[in-house]
Design an enzyme around this catalytic site. Sequence first.
Site, PDB file in Angstrom:
ATOM      1  N   GLY A  47     -49.336  72.033 -50.475  1.00 51.49           N
ATOM      2  CA  GLY A  47     -49.638  73.285 -51.169  1.00 51.49           C
ATOM      3  C   GLY A  47     -50.454  73.033 -52.414  1.00 51.49           C
ATOM      4  O   GLY A  47     -50.714  71.885 -52.781  1.00 51.49           O
ATOM      5  N   PRO A  48     -50.880  74.103 -53.102  1.00 55.24           N
ATOM      6  CA  PRO A  48     -51.720  73.944 -54.295  1.00 55.24           C
ATOM      7  C   PRO A  48     -50.982  73.253 -55.440  1.00 55.24           C
ATOM      8  O   PRO A  48     -49.748  73.143 -55.403  1.00 55.24           O
ATOM      9  CB  PRO A  48     -52.083  75.387 -54.663  1.00 55.24           C
ATOM     10  CG  PRO A  48     -51.105  76.234 -53.953  1.00 55.24           C
ATOM     11  CD  PRO A  48     -50.609  75.488 -52.774  1.00 55.24           C
ATOM     12  N   PRO A  49     -51.706  72.782 -56.469  1.00 56.88           N
ATOM     13  CA  PRO A  49     -51.050  72.083 -57.587  1.00 56.88           C
ATOM     14  C   PRO A  49     -50.118  73.014 -58.362  1.00 56.88           C
ATOM     15  O   PRO A  49     -50.391  74.210 -58.477  1.00 56.88           O
ATOM     16  CB  PRO A  49     -52.228  71.657 -58.480  1.00 56.88           C
ATOM     17  CG  PRO A  49     -53.458  71.870 -57.691  1.00 56.88           C
ATOM     18  CD  PRO A  49     -53.158  72.871 -56.635  1.00 56.88           C
ATOM     19  N   GLY A  50     -49.018  72.452 -58.854  1.00 57.87           N
ATOM     20  CA  GLY A  50     -48.139  73.195 -59.757  1.00 57.87           C
ATOM     21  C   GLY A  50     -47.137  74.124 -59.098  1.00 57.87           C
ATOM     22  O   GLY A  50     -46.545  74.956 -59.761  1.00 57.87           O
ATOM     23  N   VAL A  51     -46.925  73.995 -57.762  1.00 56.32           N
ATOM     24  CA  VAL A  51     -45.945  74.891 -57.127  1.00 56.32           C
ATOM     25  C   VAL A  51     -44.565  74.237 -56.993  1.00 56.32           C
ATOM     26  O   VAL A  51     -43.647  74.849 -56.473  1.00 56.32           O
ATOM     27  CB  VAL A  51     -46.417  75.402 -55.735  1.00 56.32           C
ATOM     28  CG1 VAL A  51     -47.578  76.347 -55.864  1.00 56.32           C
ATOM     29  CG2 VAL A  51     -46.755  74.270 -54.805  1.00 56.32           C
ATOM     30  N   GLY A  52     -44.424  72.997 -57.463  1.00 60.14           N
ATOM     31  CA  GLY A  52     -43.093  72.379 -57.489  1.00 60.14           C
ATOM     32  C   GLY A  52     -42.800  71.448 -56.331  1.00 60.14           C
ATOM     33  O   GLY A  52     -41.661  71.316 -55.922  1.00 60.14           O
ATOM     34  N   LYS A  53     -43.844  70.785 -55.795  1.00 59.05           N
ATOM     35  CA  LYS A  53     -43.603  69.887 -54.645  1.00 59.05           C
ATOM     36  C   LYS A  53     -42.838  68.641 -55.085  1.00 59.05           C
ATOM     37  O   LYS A  53     -41.850  68.251 -54.461  1.00 59.05           O
ATOM     38  CB  LYS A  53     -44.948  69.470 -54.019  1.00 59.05           C
ATOM     39  CG  LYS A  53     -45.750  70.638 -53.490  1.00 59.05           C
ATOM     40  CD  LYS A  53     -47.015  70.221 -52.794  1.00 59.05           C
ATOM     41  CE  LYS A  53     -48.020  69.586 -53.724  1.00 59.05           C
ATOM     42  NZ  LYS A  53     -48.600  70.513 -54.695  1.00 59.05           N
ATOM     43  N   THR A  54     -43.278  68.023 -56.172  1.00 65.05           N
ATOM     44  CA  THR A  54     -42.624  66.794 -56.631  1.00 65.05           C
ATOM     45  C   THR A  54     -41.220  67.081 -57.148  1.00 65.05           C
ATOM     46  O   THR A  54     -40.270  66.350 -56.865  1.00 65.05           O
ATOM     47  CB  THR A  54     -43.472  66.126 -57.738  1.00 65.05           C
ATOM     48  OG1 THR A  54     -44.815  66.017 -57.264  1.00 65.05           O
ATOM     49  CG2 THR A  54     -42.964  64.748 -58.070  1.00 65.05           C
ATOM     50  N   SER A 370     -64.476  83.174 -43.447  1.00 63.88           N
ATOM     51  CA  SER A 370     -63.678  84.403 -43.536  1.00 63.88           C
ATOM     52  C   SER A 370     -64.485  85.592 -44.016  1.00 63.88           C
ATOM     53  O   SER A 370     -63.931  86.640 -44.254  1.00 63.88           O
ATOM     54  CB  SER A 370     -62.461  84.180 -44.440  1.00 63.88           C
ATOM     55  OG  SER A 370     -62.866  83.894 -45.739  1.00 63.88           O
ATOM     56  N   LYS A 413     -54.503  85.811 -49.782  1.00 64.75           N
ATOM     57  CA  LYS A 413     -55.537  86.857 -49.848  1.00 64.75           C
ATOM     58  C   LYS A 413     -54.920  88.225 -50.118  1.00 64.75           C
ATOM     59  O   LYS A 413     -55.444  89.016 -50.901  1.00 64.75           O
ATOM     60  CB  LYS A 413     -56.320  86.886 -48.528  1.00 64.75           C
ATOM     61  CG  LYS A 413     -57.237  85.683 -48.347  1.00 64.75           C
ATOM     62  CD  LYS A 413     -57.886  85.701 -46.977  1.00 64.75           C
ATOM     63  CE  LYS A 413     -58.789  84.481 -46.794  1.00 64.75           C
ATOM     64  NZ  LYS A 413     -59.338  84.414 -45.455  1.00 64.75           N
TER      65      LYS A 413
END
Length: 480
Positions: A47-54, A370, A413
Amino acid sequence: NFDLKRAKKILDADHFGLEKVKDRIIEYLAVRKLKNDLKGPILCLFGPPGVGKTSLGKSIAKALNREYVRMSLGGVHDEAEIRGHRKTYIGAMPGKVIQNINKAKYSNPVFVLDEIDKVSSDFRGDPSSALLEVLDPEQNETFKDNFLEVEYDLSKVLFIATANSLDTIQPALRDRMEIIEITGYTLEEKIQIAKKHLLPKQLEEHGLKSSQLSMDKKSFAKLVDDYTRESGVRNLERKVGAVVRDAAKSIAMEEEYQKKVTPEEIRRILGAEVFDKELYQDNKHAGVVTGLAWTSVGGEILFIESSLSRGKGKLTLSGQLGDVMKESAMTALSYLKSNAEKLKLDYRVFDNYDLHIHVPAGAVPKDGPSAGITMLTSLASVFTQRKVKQKLAMTGEITLRGKVLPVGGIKEKILAAKRAGIKEIILCQKNKKDIDEIDDRYVKDLKFHFAETVEEVLSVALLPQKVPNAMELVITEQKS
């Protein structure tokens, strides 16, 4: 610790939203509990940076009551960093995998492989190929580190990889991981995250008590809407930190300050708004259409403008478009030419006018499959001089036969469209399943039109003709 209720409590306390990911982790625990062994799958949070993966990896370790180790793979380009050096070399040492397990002092830690998409290869070997052995549940029971020279069992380790994009991960490596997509957060989710996690964390880091500063929902909404536009919450945390620092300065200097932060206070602290909330512009001219685009930091709305001028049928494209978007524009024009009669267009229009298609924000490169139906609607609008419906946006690709094809990134979107004040959205019929997966509260107040053919798109998008078609007038002039 296989206590599922406790694990669910910990995951819910640490992360707001992310239901799919949490459910998958609870499923994993349930299977381990019933089977009574520790052999784990390889999860890849993407997912995009900063969404809490780590930080999700950290929560999983806490929920399982296991040790937590993290290995950053950004820029790793030496195979020996994964597999270790042979002892014949000077300065030989084991690979990072064995080093981290040694550091954890347990053979079953939660092992986070951060930024797995940023592994690079050069003359020293290909680390992503070395990772195949680490991440294959069939092979990693007998992982061989060159330094150890004996087989080591990695099957008890729960590997969690994180990635910002899947395109750069080697296909064989991607095949060995179970990919769980984490999309960006909505406005409502961000407000809850800021309230429950970011503000308490920033207060603690700046040495303030919760009684010394508070923020209400409107203040958080102003921060999210006017000062940050991202999928994750990193930037939001910085802005919350700036508000807390302002209060900390007043307390340290023993000055009067407002304990309850209002939207007006936020404007005073952070200055003028960085982003305009209402991105939607009125379609007062024929040929202007609102499209929806996916970017790595969430969804965006973009405008496509077309104009005609006397000439010899030349096509000009501007706005830093990539190859895919250029091809979409050419396909749209070809469709219009071959179906001119259906749209009540005189075929001579195409030879007597130059067409210019522009996508504003010319400094920003744009590409992706798109914008097909958006381009076509823009061209149909300018050639027939019928304006496009107000507060309508669309996304989808087209074929030369006039079929509408599905596209990805629908949730982002839709959220972008909602933020921008759009009321109606046109999508491909096959994208209906993506809408069904989105929580109802995020799609309420939005009207969806699902189309299979270009004719359906144009019948929804274009307003009825009120004045004689400008093109027809020109053709009659020429005839007379």
